[in-house]
Scaffold this motif. Structure first.
Motif, PDB file in Angstrom:
ATOM      1  N   MET A 153      22.552  45.947  48.626  1.00  0.00           N
ATOM      2  CA  MET A 153      23.869  45.532  48.144  1.00  0.00           C
ATOM      3  C   MET A 153      24.921  46.564  48.561  1.00  0.00           C
ATOM      4  O   MET A 153      24.606  47.667  48.981  1.00  0.00           O
ATOM      5  N   ASP A 154      26.192  46.182  48.377  1.00  0.00           N
ATOM      6  CA  ASP A 154      27.261  47.142  48.642  1.00  0.00           C
ATOM      7  C   ASP A 154      27.668  47.887  47.370  1.00  0.00           C
ATOM      8  O   ASP A 154      28.746  48.475  47.300  1.00  0.00           O
ATOM      9  N   TRP A 155      26.814  47.856  46.358  1.00  0.00           N
ATOM     10  CA  TRP A 155      27.089  48.594  45.134  1.00  0.00           C
ATOM     11  C   TRP A 155      26.874  50.093  45.369  1.00  0.00           C
ATOM     12  O   TRP A 155      26.000  50.492  46.140  1.00  0.00           O
ATOM     13  N   ALA A 156      27.648  50.895  44.654  1.00  0.00           N
ATOM     14  CA  ALA A 156      27.580  52.351  44.795  1.00  0.00           C
ATOM     15  C   ALA A 156      26.482  52.909  43.900  1.00  0.00           C
ATOM     16  O   ALA A 156      26.344  52.517  42.743  1.00  0.00           O
ATOM     17  N   VAL A 157      25.704  53.852  44.439  1.00  0.00           N
ATOM     18  CA  VAL A 157      24.693  54.552  43.657  1.00  0.00           C
ATOM     19  C   VAL A 157      25.373  55.705  42.925  1.00  0.00           C
ATOM     20  O   VAL A 157      25.991  56.559  43.537  1.00  0.00           O
ATOM     21  N   HIS A 158      25.261  55.711  41.591  1.00  0.00           N
ATOM     22  CA  HIS A 158      25.957  56.705  40.780  1.00  0.00           C
ATOM     23  C   HIS A 158      25.078  57.875  40.378  1.00  0.00           C
ATOM     24  O   HIS A 158      25.537  58.998  40.304  1.00  0.00           O
ATOM     25  N   GLU A 159      23.815  57.606  40.067  1.00  0.00           N
ATOM     26  CA  GLU A 159      22.944  58.658  39.551  1.00  0.00           C
ATOM     27  C   GLU A 159      21.504  58.273  39.818  1.00  0.00           C
ATOM     28  O   GLU A 159      21.121  57.128  39.629  1.00  0.00           O
ATOM     29  N   VAL A 160      20.703  59.241  40.269  1.00  0.00           N
ATOM     30  CA  VAL A 160      19.297  58.974  40.540  1.00  0.00           C
ATOM     31  C   VAL A 160      18.470  60.170  40.082  1.00  0.00           C
ATOM     32  O   VAL A 160      18.749  61.313  40.451  1.00  0.00           O
ATOM     33  N   THR A 161      17.469  59.916  39.248  1.00  0.00           N
ATOM     34  CA  THR A 161      16.497  60.930  38.851  1.00  0.00           C
ATOM     35  C   THR A 161      15.108  60.300  38.940  1.00  0.00           C
ATOM     36  O   THR A 161      14.962  59.134  39.303  1.00  0.00           O
ATOM     37  N   ASP A 162      14.088  61.069  38.569  1.00  0.00           N
ATOM     38  CA  ASP A 162      12.735  60.525  38.562  1.00  0.00           C
ATOM     39  C   ASP A 162      12.548  59.476  37.477  1.00  0.00           C
ATOM     40  O   ASP A 162      11.585  58.703  37.517  1.00  0.00           O
ATOM     41  N   HIS A 163      13.467  59.443  36.499  1.00  0.00           N
ATOM     42  CA  HIS A 163      13.288  58.568  35.347  1.00  0.00           C
ATOM     43  C   HIS A 163      14.264  57.397  35.305  1.00  0.00           C
ATOM     44  O   HIS A 163      13.995  56.405  34.641  1.00  0.00           O
ATOM     45  N   HIS A 164      15.396  57.500  35.992  1.00  0.00           N
ATOM     46  CA  HIS A 164      16.328  56.373  35.995  1.00  0.00           C
ATOM     47  C   HIS A 164      17.264  56.459  37.200  1.00  0.00           C
ATOM     48  O   HIS A 164      17.444  57.528  37.797  1.00  0.00           O
ATOM     49  N   ALA A 165      17.826  55.310  37.532  1.00  0.00           N
ATOM     50  CA  ALA A 165      18.824  55.234  38.605  1.00  0.00           C
ATOM     51  C   ALA A 165      19.900  54.256  38.174  1.00  0.00           C
ATOM     52  O   ALA A 165      19.621  53.269  37.486  1.00  0.00           O
TER      53      ALA A 165
END
Length: 242
Positions: A153-165
């Motif tokens: 998708m063209d959605w922006a990735v805001h935050e990524v960790t081992d437990h959530h994105a």
């Protein structure tokens, strides 16, 4: 080319009754495109609009046998609002649900057909999302899911960790899409899934090929749209461009 999340699809024994419940909860309008399909969207929007992820309820005789891997989180503006919303939901037919959450600051509930959802305590991140704070997907690997969906998708990735994105529309409006790491194992088809749509003028078959190159699997179903599964096997629909 790119897609964007436009709605979630929810299976229902009675799409009309469940549609009335969710319309009351969200304050949205009800329409029906054909028998057995109830559509919900905010009043006044021109679909698709990134300000909302709409809901399609589709009649199905398949019983619900496990916790849904996709659910919605509802936003609140204060502790009093959270308590008032929980009370109103109970009056509408929702019930408290235990999915192993333990002692948490949000409230887990189930709609009249047993679909789990959360009523969140007030959080600054969700102050401008509308009634749905987030569409939440259980997963094994949030980082891998963020990579796939961030490219799908063209959605922006805001935050990524081992437990959530966390992802959100590139326009910075509407609810978030969140992937939460859980130990639950996927069993059978998801009763709730994502629907994504390419932009006007895009080629549907080319978009299928692009998504497959990213790790999606095409599923052979006799429908006018395309059904695929993401790298963790979660089914989603690729609608016609528009």
């Amino acid at each position: 080319m790119a897609t964007r999340l436009v709605q979630i699809n929810m299976k229902a024994r009675d799409d009309s009754a469940l549609g009335r419940f969710w319309a009351e909860v969200l304050g949205w309008e009800i329409s029906s495109e054909e028998p057995g399909v109830t559509n919900l969207e905010p009043e006044g929007i021109v679909y698709p609009d990134p300000v909302a992820v709409c809901i399609d309820l589709v009649v199905s005789s398949e019983p619900k046998t496990a916790k849904n891997r996709v659910h919605v989180d509802l936003a609140t503006t204060s502790a009093a609002h959270q308590a008032e919303l929980v009370a109103r939901l109970k009056d509408l037919g929702a019930t408290p649900a235990d999915v192993g959450q333990g002692d948490v600051s949000w409230t887990v509930m189930a709609d009249p057909e047993g679909n789990e959802f959360c009523v969140l305590e007030p959080r600054p991140r969700y102050r401008d999302t509308g009634p749905i704070a987030a569409v939440v997907v259980d997963c094994v690997d949030p980082r891998a899911m963020a990579r796939f969906w961030g490219e799908a998708m063209d959605w922006a990735v805001h935050e990524v960790t081992d437990h959530h994105a966390t992802l959100r529309s590139a326009k910075g409006v509407g609810p978030y899409l969140e992937f939460i790491r859980t130990p639950d194992v996927k069993t059978g088809w998801n009763r709730v899934h994502l629907d994504v749509r390419p932009y006007p003028g895009d080629d549907l078959e080319a978009e299928v090929a692009r998504l497959r190159s990213l790790g999606a699997t095409a599923m052979d179903l006799d429908v006018r749209w395309k059904v695929l599964a993401d790298p963790e096997g979660n089914e989603f629909c690729l609608l016609t461009p528009g």
